[in-house]
Design a protein around this motif. Structure first.
Motif, short mmCIF file in Angstrom:
data_model
loop_
_atom_site.label_atom_id
_atom_site.label_comp_id
_atom_site.label_asym_id
_atom_site.label_seq_id
_atom_site.Cartn_x
_atom_site.Cartn_y
_atom_site.Cartn_z
N ALA A 16 1.17 -1.42 -0.20
CA ALA A 16 0.23 0.30 0.19
C ALA A 16 0.63 1.13 -0.33
N ASN A 67 1.85 7.16 -5.92
CA ASN A 67 0.74 7.47 -6.09
C ASN A 67 0.57 8.39 -5.43
N SER A 125 -1.37 5.39 -9.01
CA SER A 125 -2.60 5.37 -8.58
C SER A 125 -2.90 7.13 -8.29
N THR A 127 -5.97 8.95 -4.78
CA THR A 127 -6.37 8.70 -3.99
C THR A 127 -7.58 10.64 -4.19
N THR A 149 -8.62 5.17 -6.33
CA THR A 149 -9.41 4.36 -5.36
C THR A 149 -11.06 4.97 -5.09
N THR A 151 -14.58 3.72 -2.35
CA THR A 151 -14.85 3.40 -1.24
C THR A 151 -16.25 2.55 -1.16
N VAL A 168 -9.04 0.17 -6.86
CA VAL A 168 -8.37 -0.10 -5.67
C VAL A 168 -9.65 0.23 -4.78
N GLN A 170 -11.42 -0.08 -0.69
CA GLN A 170 -10.78 0.46 0.31
C GLN A 170 -11.65 0.26 1.38
N GLY A 179 -10.20 6.75 0.90
CA GLY A 179 -10.09 7.10 -0.53
C GLY A 179 -11.57 8.29 -1.25
N GLN A 228 -4.38 -5.05 -1.38
CA GLN A 228 -3.34 -4.15 -1.14
C GLN A 228 -3.23 -4.22 0.46
#
Ligand SMILES: Cc1cc2nc3c(=O)[nH]c(=O)nc-3n(C[C@H](O)[C@H](O)[C@H](O)COP(=O)(O)O)c2cc1C
Length: 335
Positions: A16, A67, A125, A127, A149, A151, A168, A170, A179, A228
């Motif tokens: 991560a 990131n 990546s 976020t 990212t 959620t 990703v 989360q 994120g 991750q």
């Protein structure tokens, strides 16, 4: 695991990105252990991002990711900022700082994107939101593999629409900042992965509370292509976390984390400490990233004075399962 011809790694694991924790040695050790390393470049200037990338390259010839924090629109309410600062003063006083300078950070996202391209980093990546169409086109023209990212299902669908090559997801268990960019979803990872794999075609990467191989396998069984892991690596010798932060991680008990906006203005999960408790009762908090700038000096002074009670010690819900050792040892424990 293969993202593209130039991005292949042995195990379906991404180290991560953890801004402030991911040292060049940590990222390189992850890449050398057969997972995709990630530089947490969110708080770095463009030049510092370039130097970081070049440093990692000296330590590994394996691919790794950078990131970035997508900047957000923010209205500056000066009265609220003043009240938020005043609220922090009793904590500053406990550190011997009756007042302190709070220089506000300026976003350098576009410049960082340019550095990623110029340095030929194969994976980027994001976020806190999604990059603009311009940046997506520019990065794709340079064959950079893009990871968003999310959620929630809604955010994952938007990530795919915007051109992300993978997402990703989360879960609520995850350590560090959430994120989220639409509302504040807090969905358990299992549920989120199950729902997102049904709604998007791009590879799904599961993040949040993955502490051992059984949890990793259960995510893969649900349809995630990779996981991750953050907290599981926090206390390794290559991690840049403060020694007392690592100690708190290694001594953590179940249920010791909670979400707070008090450090940065944005919801993040960390080990409960005095700062989080003192800032709990409806205290005025400036929006991100202003609150982060207001507390910067408190956090750095707390680190310098070895006062973990005022540091931000981000960690996920499974922090009590974290062990020390090397990055290689932790990665091996997943197999
Ligand atoms: C100390 C720390 C810092 C983090 N910083 C970032 C970051 O800079 N960018 C990001 O996308 N996610 C960040 N995260 C979230 C992680 O990428 C990941 O989603 C999370 O660690 C997964 O949950 P786990 O910690 O339970 O493994 C951070 C997490 C932690 C614990």
């Amino acid at each position: 695991m293969k993202f593209t011809e130039s991005v292949q790694f042995d195990h379906p694991i991404i180290q991560a990105p953890m801004a402030g924790v991911t040292t060049p040695e940590f990222v390189a050790a992850s890449a050398n252990a057969g997972v995709l390393g990630s530089i947490g470049a969110g708080y770095l200037s463009a030049e510092a991002t370039r130097e970081f990338i070049q440093h990692v390259r000296k330590l590994t010839d394996k691919p790794f990711a950078v990131n970035l924090f997508v900047p957000e629109e923010m209205n500056m309410d000066e009265k609220l900022v003043r009240r938020a600062y005043e609220q922090l003063q009793p904590i500053g006083e406990q550190l011997g700082m009756p007042s302190w300078e709070t220089p506000f950070s300026a976003p350098c996202f576009n410049e960082q994107v340019q550095v990623v391209i110029e340095e030929g980093v194969p994976v980027c990546s994001f976020t806190f939101g999604l990059p603009s169409d311009d940046n997506v086109l520019k990065l794709k023209a340079n064959h950079v593999f893009l990871i968003g990212t999310a959620t929630s299902v809604e955010e994952a669908v938007l990530a795919e629409k915007c051109g992300m090559d993978a997402v990703v997801v989360q879960g609520k268990e995850a350590g560090g900042h959430r994120g989220s960019f639409i509302g504040e979803a807090l969905i358990p990872l299992k549920e989120l992965v199950t729902d997102v794999v049904e709604q998007v075609q791009i590879p799904v990467i599961a993040a949040g509370g993955i502490a051992d191989k059984e949890q990793m396998k259960s995510m893969i069984d649900l349809g995630a292509q990779a996981v991750q892991i953050g907290t599981a690596l926090l206390a390794t010798k290559e991690s840049g976390a403060h020694p007392l932060y690592k100690q708190s991680v290694l001594q953590a008990s179940e249920g010791c984390t909670e979400l707070t906006k008090a450090f940065s203005g944005k919801s993040a999960r960390g080990i409960r400490n005095q700062f989080m408790i003192e800032m709990k009762e409806d205290k005025p908090i400036a929006p991100y990233p202003i609150q982060n700038d207001l507390t910067k000096k408190i956090r750095s002074e707390a680190a310098a004075q070895n006062r973990p009670e005022f540091m931000s010690m981000w960690a996920g819900e499974r922090v009590h399962e974290t062990e020390g050792g090397s990055v290689e040892k932790v990665v091996k424990s997943f197999f």
